[in-house]
Motif scaffolding. Structure first.
Motif, PDB file in Angstrom:
ATOM      1  N   VAL A  78      -0.294  -0.763  12.675  1.00 40.90           N
ATOM      2  CA  VAL A  78      -0.929  -0.649  13.991  1.00 40.90           C
ATOM      3  C   VAL A  78      -0.102   0.271  14.890  1.00 40.90           C
ATOM      4  N   LYS A  79       1.200   0.087  14.869  1.00 40.00           N
ATOM      5  CA  LYS A  79       2.077   0.902  15.718  1.00 40.00           C
ATOM      6  C   LYS A  79       2.026   2.373  15.312  1.00 40.00           C
ATOM      7  N   LEU A  80       2.139   2.669  14.020  1.00 40.88           N
ATOM      8  CA  LEU A  80       2.137   4.063  13.568  1.00 40.88           C
ATOM      9  C   LEU A  80       0.763   4.706  13.732  1.00 40.88           C
ATOM     10  N   SER A  81      -0.314   3.920  13.614  1.00 36.83           N
ATOM     11  CA  SER A  81      -1.660   4.474  13.811  1.00 36.83           C
ATOM     12  C   SER A  81      -1.864   4.906  15.243  1.00 36.83           C
ATOM     13  N   LYS A  82      -1.395   4.102  16.189  1.00 38.07           N
ATOM     14  CA  LYS A  82      -1.514   4.490  17.599  1.00 38.07           C
ATOM     15  C   LYS A  82      -0.699   5.733  17.904  1.00 38.07           C
ATOM     16  N   GLU A  83       0.501   5.836  17.307  1.00 37.31           N
ATOM     17  CA  GLU A  83       1.336   7.016  17.541  1.00 37.31           C
ATOM     18  C   GLU A  83       0.721   8.269  16.930  1.00 37.31           C
ATOM     19  N   ARG A  84      -0.004   8.064  15.823  1.00 37.07           N
ATOM     20  CA  ARG A  84      -0.529   9.224  15.103  1.00 37.07           C
ATOM     21  C   ARG A  84      -1.872   9.696  15.647  1.00 37.07           C
ATOM     22  N   THR A  85      -2.773   8.768  15.907  1.00 38.83           N
ATOM     23  CA  THR A  85      -4.130   9.141  16.333  1.00 38.83           C
ATOM     24  C   THR A  85      -4.471   8.680  17.745  1.00 38.83           C
ATOM     25  N   GLY A  86      -3.629   7.874  18.350  1.00 40.61           N
ATOM     26  CA  GLY A  86      -3.903   7.378  19.691  1.00 40.61           C
ATOM     27  C   GLY A  86      -4.773   6.133  19.724  1.00 40.61           C
ATOM     28  N   LYS A  87      -5.283   5.696  18.600  1.00 42.92           N
ATOM     29  CA  LYS A  87      -6.097   4.490  18.530  1.00 42.92           C
ATOM     30  C   LYS A  87      -5.972   3.898  17.129  1.00 42.92           C
ATOM     31  N   VAL A  88      -6.437   2.653  17.008  1.00 39.54           N
ATOM     32  CA  VAL A  88      -6.343   1.935  15.735  1.00 39.54           C
ATOM     33  C   VAL A  88      -7.719   1.960  15.076  1.00 39.54           C
ATOM     34  N   VAL A  89      -7.814   2.666  13.942  1.00 37.32           N
ATOM     35  CA  VAL A  89      -9.067   2.798  13.205  1.00 37.32           C
ATOM     36  C   VAL A  89      -8.806   2.427  11.750  1.00 37.32           C
ATOM     37  N   ASP A  90      -9.695   1.610  11.187  1.00 30.29           N
ATOM     38  CA  ASP A  90      -9.556   1.227   9.785  1.00 30.29           C
ATOM     39  C   ASP A  90      -9.544   2.464   8.890  1.00 30.29           C
ATOM     40  N   GLN A 111      18.856  -5.798   0.409  1.00 30.45           N
ATOM     41  CA  GLN A 111      18.128  -4.869   1.252  1.00 30.45           C
ATOM     42  C   GLN A 111      17.120  -4.095   0.405  1.00 30.45           C
ATOM     43  N   LEU A 112      15.912  -3.997   0.929  1.00 30.86           N
ATOM     44  CA  LEU A 112      14.839  -3.292   0.230  1.00 30.86           C
ATOM     45  C   LEU A 112      14.483  -2.044   1.029  1.00 30.86           C
ATOM     46  N   ARG A 113      14.709  -0.890   0.423  1.00 29.49           N
ATOM     47  CA  ARG A 113      14.397   0.379   1.079  1.00 29.49           C
ATOM     48  C   ARG A 113      12.945   0.753   0.778  1.00 29.49           C
ATOM     49  N   VAL A 114      12.172   0.930   1.827  1.00 32.89           N
ATOM     50  CA  VAL A 114      10.738   1.202   1.705  1.00 32.89           C
ATOM     51  C   VAL A 114      10.475   2.635   2.144  1.00 32.89           C
ATOM     52  N   ARG A 115       9.796   3.365   1.275  1.00 34.66           N
ATOM     53  CA  ARG A 115       9.419   4.752   1.585  1.00 34.66           C
ATOM     54  C   ARG A 115       8.115   5.046   0.836  1.00 34.66           C
ATOM     55  N   CYS A 116       6.999   4.704   1.463  1.00 36.48           N
ATOM     56  CA  CYS A 116       5.707   4.846   0.803  1.00 36.48           C
ATOM     57  C   CYS A 116       4.620   4.980   1.860  1.00 36.48           C
ATOM     58  N   GLY A 117       3.370   5.048   1.407  1.00 39.66           N
ATOM     59  CA  GLY A 117       2.243   5.108   2.312  1.00 39.66           C
ATOM     60  C   GLY A 117       1.699   3.713   2.608  1.00 39.66           C
ATOM     61  N   LEU A 118       1.050   3.570   3.753  1.00 41.53           N
ATOM     62  CA  LEU A 118       0.508   2.280   4.179  1.00 41.53           C
ATOM     63  C   LEU A 118      -0.821   2.501   4.870  1.00 41.53           C
ATOM     64  N   ALA A 119      -1.783   1.646   4.573  1.00 41.78           N
ATOM     65  CA  ALA A 119      -3.114   1.744   5.195  1.00 41.78           C
ATOM     66  C   ALA A 119      -3.732   0.355   5.258  1.00 41.78           C
ATOM     67  N   PHE A 120      -4.709   0.239   6.136  1.00 36.85           N
ATOM     68  CA  PHE A 120      -5.420  -1.032   6.288  1.00 36.85           C
ATOM     69  C   PHE A 120      -6.910  -0.756   6.446  1.00 36.85           C
ATOM     70  N   VAL A 121      -7.716  -1.506   5.672  1.00 43.75           N
ATOM     71  CA  VAL A 121      -9.175  -1.473   5.788  1.00 43.75           C
ATOM     72  C   VAL A 121      -9.654  -2.918   5.757  1.00 43.75           C
ATOM     73  N   ASP A 122     -10.382  -3.315   6.764  1.00 43.58           N
ATOM     74  CA  ASP A 122     -10.816  -4.707   6.871  1.00 43.58           C
ATOM     75  C   ASP A 122     -11.978  -4.980   5.914  1.00 43.58           C
ATOM     76  N   LEU A 123     -11.676  -5.637   4.802  1.00 45.70           N
ATOM     77  CA  LEU A 123     -12.694  -6.077   3.844  1.00 45.70           C
ATOM     78  C   LEU A 123     -12.661  -7.601   3.692  1.00 45.70           C
ATOM     79  N   VAL A 145      -3.428 -12.246  12.525  1.00 48.08           N
ATOM     80  CA  VAL A 145      -2.961 -11.296  13.524  1.00 48.08           C
ATOM     81  C   VAL A 145      -4.142 -10.531  14.095  1.00 48.08           C
ATOM     82  N   SER A 146      -4.214 -10.438  15.415  1.00 45.57           N
ATOM     83  CA  SER A 146      -5.311  -9.724  16.060  1.00 45.57           C
ATOM     84  C   SER A 146      -4.767  -9.036  17.298  1.00 45.57           C
TER      85      SER A 146
END
Length: 936
Positions: free
Chosen positions: A386-398, A636-648, A677-678
């Motif tokens: 949610v945070k990165l989507s707002k920074e990237r596109t200015g809004k939260v879109v599935d 410690q777990l180092r994370v470096r990957c892509g992330l996305a969300f689609v409400d199904l 979470v909402s």
């Protein structure tokens, strides 16, 4: 009176939660017990509640609705064995898989030192379910409550419930979906043929629903965005990680991917503790899916590989670490929506999250902070998206993909290690002793049943006897019956019971001795104590004859040394493989294929190895060790990957929730707390939405009153038997309530001060009144009559005429939940009407008001359908036809139509208006309409 409450160990503690529905303080129903998987003692507080529980209902097969059921069973086995549990067949079957996965990831199932339950126990408790079908009326609580399940559209076999007791009608719908998905129908609130709500669901006392709402984006568009993310990941040569709820939305997401690939050579891996069991069960539940989905696949029923949930469409791995050795594009479905400690999804994530080509696609919102199930990572991943989507596109879109780069601390996480030596021996001894105790408990239960059945000893013939011995057995049974009757006349019953107890004690001693020495049990335990059965059970071989005499089998005369030992071994292995395959496969495959396949496929072999590794209690015992206790292990777990969300997630959105509530028209709306979470929608937003809806409805009611005129036949308020919609008791008022853990929501006859509410009680009619009723027909299905009477209160005389009380009696002493109301006859209708008019005329001097009172209109009851009105007018030799949008034209002079003043009304509940000049035809049509109504 109806009350609803959420039971938890304490305020703010969501370790265990269950809904409680109580009717009139006597009938108690528990619904959807859930457990967070951390502390097995979290259900201890439920003992008192379970002792008063009449039934348990399970709405869905996912963890949020069924994870606490087995914990209750192993914590209170004696109490739970006497409580009926209701669910549909898919919820029962898929709930087993969901429970096995959840308890294995929680560490209390399988070859773990913390084991508390085994597979056979889970099967035993799920076998006790009472299976119901959609729209099947079931009576519970000593036939006091009628319960009806309806399709919820959220999961396979998922339901919402209609509970009816007298005048209380409750709709319990914790999770449902308003729209169709890939293979399920939508929630069955609306009749598909008429487009209106089911009559049984209209005007309920309370509508209980959750505030976990889905996306307002159309389902088709969300599916397209999800598949675009999968395609982009595969095109980049990466891995698409899709964590799902295995018994819930996994089937929807898997079917979307399967249809999209269309046989493309892309490997699809499925990682779960139960292997492909979920797909095998789903293949046998096609009848519970939408008819359109079934019709699509009926043409390909001959080819099993084309069926939608065929287990052969996925690949299995013995360990998630093998994914690091498989390069290239791949799709990975993994059980565990929350990425919590112990889930296979968290292990998959830990192995592949450091690859930039990997994309984690979340399909459901994770639990919120106050009800989080364990220490899952999904909540943090969703908020990061949610945070990165707002920074990237200015809004939260599935469907918006974002790059994720962070470090996650795993000090509190654990890993499984194999144990040996004393720990392993102690664990095996503990499990063995537990199994012995369960077997002994079964024998003791059988002993109690034998003692209870001594008065009626069953002497019927054994089913194993040969046909030619039936007559002999019958005679022996009759002789034994006579002997028993003679003994009963001569010997007291206590002596017979003592002999039976001695016999059972002898059997128990032998069983216990053999079990302690690990010897086979060769004693037949039965309550049929006939002398013939005390002997060794010998059964003579059956001899067959044909026209030439006895049939001879050549194998009986074959020498033993002529039989090849290799042949014996191969035949034995073949039979073993067949039994093994039959036990491990539950899907209904074709008979031809099962005959041709005499050995397991490679996938079935891996599936068996998975079941043995993860679920066999005595196979290589293991224990869980926290990573923070091992200095050599990185936490410690180092994370470096892509992330996305689609409400199904398959949940109703806010707008559709408002439409369904308006259509059903409940008196009270009870909102359950949002558990996921909402960021935009939640409990407060839903409350605000319905408050605005109520304000809008009030404006519409005012507008409706202004538009009413003498030319309109007022039918809008007849649905509630009221003359005005602005009455405080009319259907326009919706009471919105919120269910919280520390509060009890009360609805019905008892108000907060304990005084009965006068709008919610039953009245018994006296026989003298019933005999004088004059019934009027309303349509073809209803009859109405007006009546006058005197209301008499009948209460417990002991409470009213008991010992003298120091304080004076209050209204509650006379009117409470135990009060019965009876309507007694009074003076005749004519005398009452004359007496009433005389009083009015005596107190009124205005002549205009006197004229209005004397000619006051009566209340019209009924609902006129325009097609029925057309038939009625046609029978009067009038030219009647439909023109325009539902307008009925009579002799090309008058136009009749129904109008609705607001969104709450439809063509079936609106008012009738007649357009045209007043004349003989106008009054003739008006009189015809009046004849179709009843007046009181």
């Amino acid at each position: 009176m109806f009350t609803f409450s959420l039971l938890t160990p304490s305020k703010g503690d969501h370790a265990f939660k269950v809904s409680l529905l109580t009717f009139e303080n006597e009938s108690r129903i528990l619904a959807d017990p859930s457990w967070n998987g951390i502390d097995p003692k979290a259900a201890k507080f439920m003992e008192l509640h379970l002792q008063q529980t009449d039934a348990i209902i399970i709405s869905h097969s996912t963890n949020e609705f069924i994870s606490g059921y087995i914990l209750l069973c192993i914590t209170f086995p004696n109490i739970m064995s006497n409580i009926p549990v209701y669910s549909t067949l898919p919820v029962n079957q898929l709930g087993r898989i969901s429970t096995v996965e959840y308890y294995r990831s929680s560490g209390i199932l399988g070859p773990l030192l913390s084991n508390l339950v085994e597979l056979d126990e889970i099967d035993y408790w799920f076998d006790k379910f009472i299976i119901v079908k959609y729209q099947q009326n079931v009576t519970i609580c000593d036939r006091k409550i009628t319960m009806t399940p309806y399709n919820s559209g959220h999961s396979l076999g998922g339901t919402f419930w209609l509970l009816v007791k007298k005048i209380d009608r409750i709709i319990y719908a914790p999770s449902w979906n308003h729209s169709k998905d890939a293979f399920l129908n939508s929630a069955n609130f609306i009749n598909s043929t008429s487009g209106n709500p089911h009559l049984a669901l209209l005007r309920p006392t309370a509508f209980i629903t959750a505030t976990d709402l889905g996306s307002a984006m159309p389902h088709k568009k969300r599916c397209e965005k999800f598949l675009q993310l999968v395609d982009a990941t595969l095109a980049n040569g990466g891995s698409a990680i899709i964590p799902t709820s295995i018994s819930g939305r996994f089937l929807e997401v898997f079917h979307l991917v399967d249809e999209h690939l269309k046989g493309a050579p892309i490997p699809v891996y499925f990682l779960s503790y139960s292997g492909t069991k979920i797909l095998s069960y789903a293949s046998s539940l096609m009848d519970w899916m939408s008819s359109g989905f079934n019709n699509t696949w009926n043409s390909d029923i001959g080819n099993n590989s084309l069926l939608p949930f065929n287990p052969s469409k996925v690949d299995l791995l013995l360990d998630p670490s093998e994914l690091t050795q498989i390069p290239g594009a791949k799709i990975i479905f993994c059980a565990g929506l929350d990425f919590k400690n112990g889930d296979l999804s968290s292990k998959v994530f830990s192995y592949l999250c450091n690859d930039e080509r990997t994309t984690v696609i979340l399909t459901e919102k994770p639990p919120s902070a106050n009800v989080e199930h364990g220490m899952g990572l999904s909540r943090g991943l969703y908020r990061e998206w949610v945070k990165l989507s707002k920074e990237r596109t200015g809004k939260v879109v599935d469907g918006t993909p974002v790059p994720l780069e962070k470090i996650i601390n795993l000090d509190s996480w654990s890993q499984e290690e194999e144990v040996e030596g004393p720990e392993s021996i102690a664990f095996v001894n503990k499990i063995t002793q537990k199994r012995k105790e369960k077997l002994m408990a079964k024998v003791r239960d059988q002993k109690r049943q034998n003692l209870l059945s001594t008065d009626a000893i069953d002497v019927e013939d054994s089913s194993d006897d040969e046909d030619d011995e039936e007559d002999e057995d019958k005679k022996a049974g009759e002789i034994f019956d006579e002997e028993v009757q003679k003994e009963k006349t001569r010997v007291p019953l206590t002596k017979e019971v003592d002999e039976l107890i001695q016999h059972e004690a002898f059997v128990m001693d032998n069983v216990k001795h053999n079990m302690e020495n690990h010897l086979p049990i060769d004693i037949k335990v039965t309550h049929k104590l006939k002398p013939r059965q005390a002997m060794f059970p010998y059964s003579a071989p059956k001899v067959t004859f044909d026209d030439y005499g006895q049939v001879i089998d050549a194998k009986d005369f074959e020498r033993t040394d002529q039989v090849s030992h290799s042949k014996i071994i191969m035949e034995g292995k073949k039979k073993f493989d067949e039994k093994k395959q039959k036990w491990n496969t539950n899907d209904k495959t074709d008979k031809k294929k099962s005959q041709q396949t005499n050995k397991l496929t490679p996938q079935e072999q891996v599936n068996q190895q998975l079941l043995q590794k993860y679920l066999d209690t005595l196979h290589k015992p293991m224990k869980r060790v926290q990573l923070g206790q091992r200095s050599s292990t990185s936490t410690q777990l180092r994370v470096r990957c892509g992330l996305a969300f689609v409400d199904l997630s398959g949940l109703v959105d806010l707008r559709s929730l408002g439409i369904i509530v308006q259509a059903v028209k409940p008196y009270n709306l009870i909102l359950l707390p949002d558990e996921r979470v909402s960021d935009e929608l939640g409990l407060e937003q839903v409350e605000k939405f319905f408050e605005q809806q109520q304000n809008k409805q009030a404006i519409e009611n005012t507008k409706k009153q202004i538009l009413n005129s003498s030319r309109y036949l007022s039918l809008s308020a007849i649905r509630d038997g009221l003359s005005t919609s602005t009455s405080p008791l009319s259907s326009g008022k919706l009471n919105v309530l919120v269910a919280r853990e520390d509060e009890i929501v009360k609805i019905g006859v008892d108000s907060e001060n304990g005084v009965i509410g006068l709008r919610n009680f039953e009245v018994n009619l006296d026989d003298a009144i019933v005999s004088t009723l004059k019934w009027q027909s309303v349509g073809d299905n209803y009859n109405v009559a007006k009546l006058y009477g005197e209301l008499v209160l009948v209460n417990d005389q002991e409470s009213l005429e008991g010992p003298a009380q120091k304080k004076p009696k209050t209204l509650q002493d006379y009117i409470n939940s135990n009060t019965q109301f009876s309507l007694k006859p009074i003076e005749s209708d004519e005398a009452l009407t004359k007496h009433r008019n005389d009083n009015i005329f005596a107190s009124t001097n205005d002549p205009k008001l006197l004229m209005v009172i004397s000619n006051a209109p009566r209340l019209a009851i009924g609902n006129i359908r325009l097609p029925d009105l057309k038939k009625k007018l046609s029978s009067l030799n009038l030219n009647v036809e439909f023109k325009g949008e539902g307008t009925l034209v009579v002799n090309d002079v008058l136009a009749i139509r129904k109008i609705a003043y607001g969104s709450l009304e439809s063509d079936d509940s609106g008012d009738i208006v007649i357009d045209g000049n007043a004349g003989p035809l106008y009054y003739k049509v008006k009189e015809c309409i009046k004849e179709m109504l009843a007046y009181v």
